[in-house]
Motif scaffolding. Structure first.
Motif, PDB file in Angstrom:
ATOM      1  N   HIS A 179     -23.254 -11.640  16.466  1.00 27.84           N
ATOM      2  CA  HIS A 179     -22.118 -10.832  15.888  1.00 27.84           C
ATOM      3  C   HIS A 179     -22.175  -9.861  15.095  1.00 27.84           C
ATOM      4  O   HIS A 179     -20.943  -9.302  14.526  1.00 27.84           O
ATOM      5  N   LEU A 180     -23.201  -9.769  14.441  1.00 30.23           N
ATOM      6  CA  LEU A 180     -23.431  -8.845  13.555  1.00 30.23           C
ATOM      7  C   LEU A 180     -23.193  -7.224  13.847  1.00 30.23           C
ATOM      8  O   LEU A 180     -24.482  -6.915  14.632  1.00 30.23           O
ATOM      9  N   PRO A 181     -22.470  -6.558  13.650  1.00 31.06           N
ATOM     10  CA  PRO A 181     -22.633  -5.441  14.369  1.00 31.06           C
ATOM     11  C   PRO A 181     -23.748  -4.170  13.717  1.00 31.06           C
ATOM     12  O   PRO A 181     -24.092  -4.591  12.128  1.00 31.06           O
ATOM     13  N   ASP A 182     -24.477  -3.456  14.488  1.00 28.55           N
ATOM     14  CA  ASP A 182     -25.317  -2.806  13.835  1.00 28.55           C
ATOM     15  C   ASP A 182     -24.662  -1.713  12.519  1.00 28.55           C
ATOM     16  O   ASP A 182     -23.292  -1.141  12.627  1.00 28.55           O
ATOM     17  N   GLY A 183     -25.436  -2.254  11.263  1.00 25.27           N
ATOM     18  CA  GLY A 183     -25.188  -1.743  10.046  1.00 25.27           C
ATOM     19  C   GLY A 183     -24.686  -2.325   9.571  1.00 25.27           C
ATOM     20  O   GLY A 183     -23.809  -2.476   8.549  1.00 25.27           O
ATOM     21  N   HIS A 184     -24.051  -3.246   9.429  1.00 23.81           N
ATOM     22  CA  HIS A 184     -23.150  -4.280   8.814  1.00 23.81           C
ATOM     23  C   HIS A 184     -23.832  -4.021   8.162  1.00 23.81           C
ATOM     24  O   HIS A 184     -24.872  -5.293   7.551  1.00 23.81           O
ATOM     25  N   ARG A 185     -23.053  -5.054   6.682  1.00 28.25           N
ATOM     26  CA  ARG A 185     -24.169  -5.127   5.496  1.00 28.25           C
ATOM     27  C   ARG A 185     -24.479  -6.301   4.878  1.00 28.25           C
ATOM     28  O   ARG A 185     -25.589  -6.417   4.501  1.00 28.25           O
ATOM     29  N   LEU A 186     -24.198  -7.443   6.157  1.00 31.34           N
ATOM     30  CA  LEU A 186     -24.831  -8.456   6.138  1.00 31.34           C
ATOM     31  C   LEU A 186     -26.163  -8.215   7.205  1.00 31.34           C
ATOM     32  O   LEU A 186     -26.744  -9.640   6.737  1.00 31.34           O
ATOM     33  N   ALA A 187     -26.593  -7.366   7.653  1.00 27.60           N
ATOM     34  CA  ALA A 187     -27.482  -6.767   8.865  1.00 27.60           C
ATOM     35  C   ALA A 187     -28.451  -6.072   8.093  1.00 27.60           C
ATOM     36  O   ALA A 187     -29.458  -5.752   8.587  1.00 27.60           O
ATOM     37  N   ALA A 188     -28.101  -5.608   6.406  1.00 25.98           N
ATOM     38  CA  ALA A 188     -29.400  -4.777   5.532  1.00 25.98           C
ATOM     39  C   ALA A 188     -30.466  -5.568   5.788  1.00 25.98           C
ATOM     40  O   ALA A 188     -31.505  -4.893   6.500  1.00 25.98           O
ATOM     41  N   ALA A 189     -30.618  -6.812   6.070  1.00 29.41           N
ATOM     42  CA  ALA A 189     -32.176  -7.168   5.976  1.00 29.41           C
ATOM     43  C   ALA A 189     -32.727  -8.423   6.453  1.00 29.41           C
ATOM     44  O   ALA A 189     -31.173  -8.942   6.732  1.00 29.41           O
ATOM     45  N   GLU A 190     -32.962  -8.518   6.880  1.00 22.76           N
ATOM     46  CA  GLU A 190     -33.188 -10.139   7.901  1.00 22.76           C
ATOM     47  C   GLU A 190     -32.720 -11.462   6.531  1.00 22.76           C
ATOM     48  O   GLU A 190     -31.938 -12.175   7.591  1.00 22.76           O
ATOM     49  N   ASP A 191     -32.227 -11.236   5.854  1.00 18.26           N
ATOM     50  CA  ASP A 191     -32.002 -12.719   4.438  1.00 18.26           C
ATOM     51  C   ASP A 191     -31.376 -12.693   4.125  1.00 18.26           C
ATOM     52  O   ASP A 191     -29.627 -13.756   3.946  1.00 18.26           O
ATOM     53  N   ASP A 192     -30.262 -11.515   4.599  1.00 16.45           N
ATOM     54  CA  ASP A 192     -29.046 -10.878   4.001  1.00 16.45           C
ATOM     55  C   ASP A 192     -27.546 -12.169   4.467  1.00 16.45           C
ATOM     56  O   ASP A 192     -26.733 -12.145   3.417  1.00 16.45           O
ATOM     57  N   LEU A 193     -27.762 -12.435   5.537  1.00 15.79           N
ATOM     58  CA  LEU A 193     -26.698 -13.136   6.380  1.00 15.79           C
ATOM     59  C   LEU A 193     -26.070 -14.344   5.948  1.00 15.79           C
ATOM     60  O   LEU A 193     -25.465 -14.792   4.752  1.00 15.79           O
ATOM     61  N   MET A 194     -27.537 -15.052   5.705  1.00 17.14           N
ATOM     62  CA  MET A 194     -27.443 -16.376   5.238  1.00 17.14           C
ATOM     63  C   MET A 194     -27.613 -16.690   3.765  1.00 17.14           C
ATOM     64  O   MET A 194     -27.018 -17.056   2.797  1.00 17.14           O
ATOM     65  N   ILE A 195     -28.338 -15.607   2.473  1.00 15.01           N
ATOM     66  CA  ILE A 195     -28.363 -15.494   1.220  1.00 15.01           C
ATOM     67  C   ILE A 195     -26.364 -15.257   0.516  1.00 15.01           C
ATOM     68  O   ILE A 195     -25.777 -16.133  -0.079  1.00 15.01           O
ATOM     69  N   ALA A 196     -25.699 -14.469   1.396  1.00  8.87           N
ATOM     70  CA  ALA A 196     -24.424 -14.519   1.378  1.00  8.87           C
ATOM     71  C   ALA A 196     -23.562 -15.733   1.495  1.00  8.87           C
ATOM     72  O   ALA A 196     -22.516 -16.078   0.448  1.00  8.87           O
ATOM     73  N   VAL A 197     -23.828 -16.585   2.668  1.00  5.17           N
ATOM     74  CA  VAL A 197     -23.864 -17.465   2.806  1.00  5.17           C
ATOM     75  C   VAL A 197     -23.491 -18.636   1.861  1.00  5.17           C
ATOM     76  O   VAL A 197     -22.321 -19.295   1.854  1.00  5.17           O
ATOM     77  N   ALA A 198     -24.771 -18.095   0.901  1.00  8.56           N
ATOM     78  CA  ALA A 198     -25.229 -19.726  -0.098  1.00  8.56           C
ATOM     79  C   ALA A 198     -24.516 -18.892  -0.971  1.00  8.56           C
ATOM     80  O   ALA A 198     -23.656 -19.692  -1.438  1.00  8.56           O
TER      81      ALA A 198
END
Length: 197
Positions: free
Chosen positions: A141-160
């Motif tokens: 559900h991450l839209p293109d350009g979402h800040r959590l989609a900038a790099a492959e690891d960004d999403l789970m790093i943010a969650v952590a």
């Protein structure tokens, strides 16, 4: 000579499967509470005690620590997946459900840090699997350009990072800190609540 019991003295019927189902439900509830308070390292004896059953009953339903944790945490992850699959789901709403689980259970936070679970016996395989399921539900559900989609690891790093901020003696304090962490990351989060559809 042995006397037969009168109808008033008869033994209660063996409840068999009903008792087993009741015991399993009590164990799941107790494990959720114990893990929420103490994390995945809580002793299994504490779970059996809280459920009001012996450890033998616990081991009949769950052969090891990993089986107990998997049963409990799989329900949490399933709720996030159902939120992601719901009609009209968006990343903010799914993050709200994820955040609710983060504020409810230290054990749930532990699975989101699957790499750090490697030192515990039996934990890494299921923790990694459950963490991967959370990531896929969110990433879908991450839209293109979402800040959590900038790099492959960004999403789970943010969650952590948010998981690391979830501290405090009450759920309200933990929720406040989680929302503050998301805000500092510049990420919008929907209502913090369980998914109940």
């Amino acid at each position: 000579m042995t006397q037969q019991p009168t109808s008033d003295e008869r033994r209660p019927a063996n409840e068999g499967r009903k008792a087993a189902d009741r015991n399993r439900a009590a164990l799941v509830t107790a494990a959720r509470e114990v893990y929420a308070e103490y994390g995945l390292d809580a002793p299994l004896s504490a779970i059996a005690r809280r459920a009001g059953v012996g450890q033998g009953v616990l081991y009949r339903h769950f052969p090891d620590r990993a089986a107990v944790a998997t049963a409990i945490l799989d329900e949490n992850v399933g709720q996030i997946e159902r939120a992601a699959a719901a009609q009209g789901a968006d990343i903010a709403g799914i993050l709200g459900v994820l955040t609710w689980h983060q504020t409810q259970s230290t054990a749930f936070i532990d699975i989101l840090h699957a790499d750090g679970a490697a030192g515990r016996s039996g934990i890494p395989a299921y923790a990694s699997t459950l963490s991967g399921r959370v990531e896929r539900a969110l990433r879908a559900h991450l839209p293109d350009g979402h800040r959590l989609a900038a790099a492959e690891d960004d999403l789970m790093i943010a969650v952590a990072m948010v998981s690391g901020a979830v501290t405090g003696p009450t759920r309200e304090q933990r929720e406040h800190r989680a929302l503050a962490a998301w805000r500092l990351l510049g990420v919008e989060v929907g209502p913090v609540r369980p998914f109940d559809r």
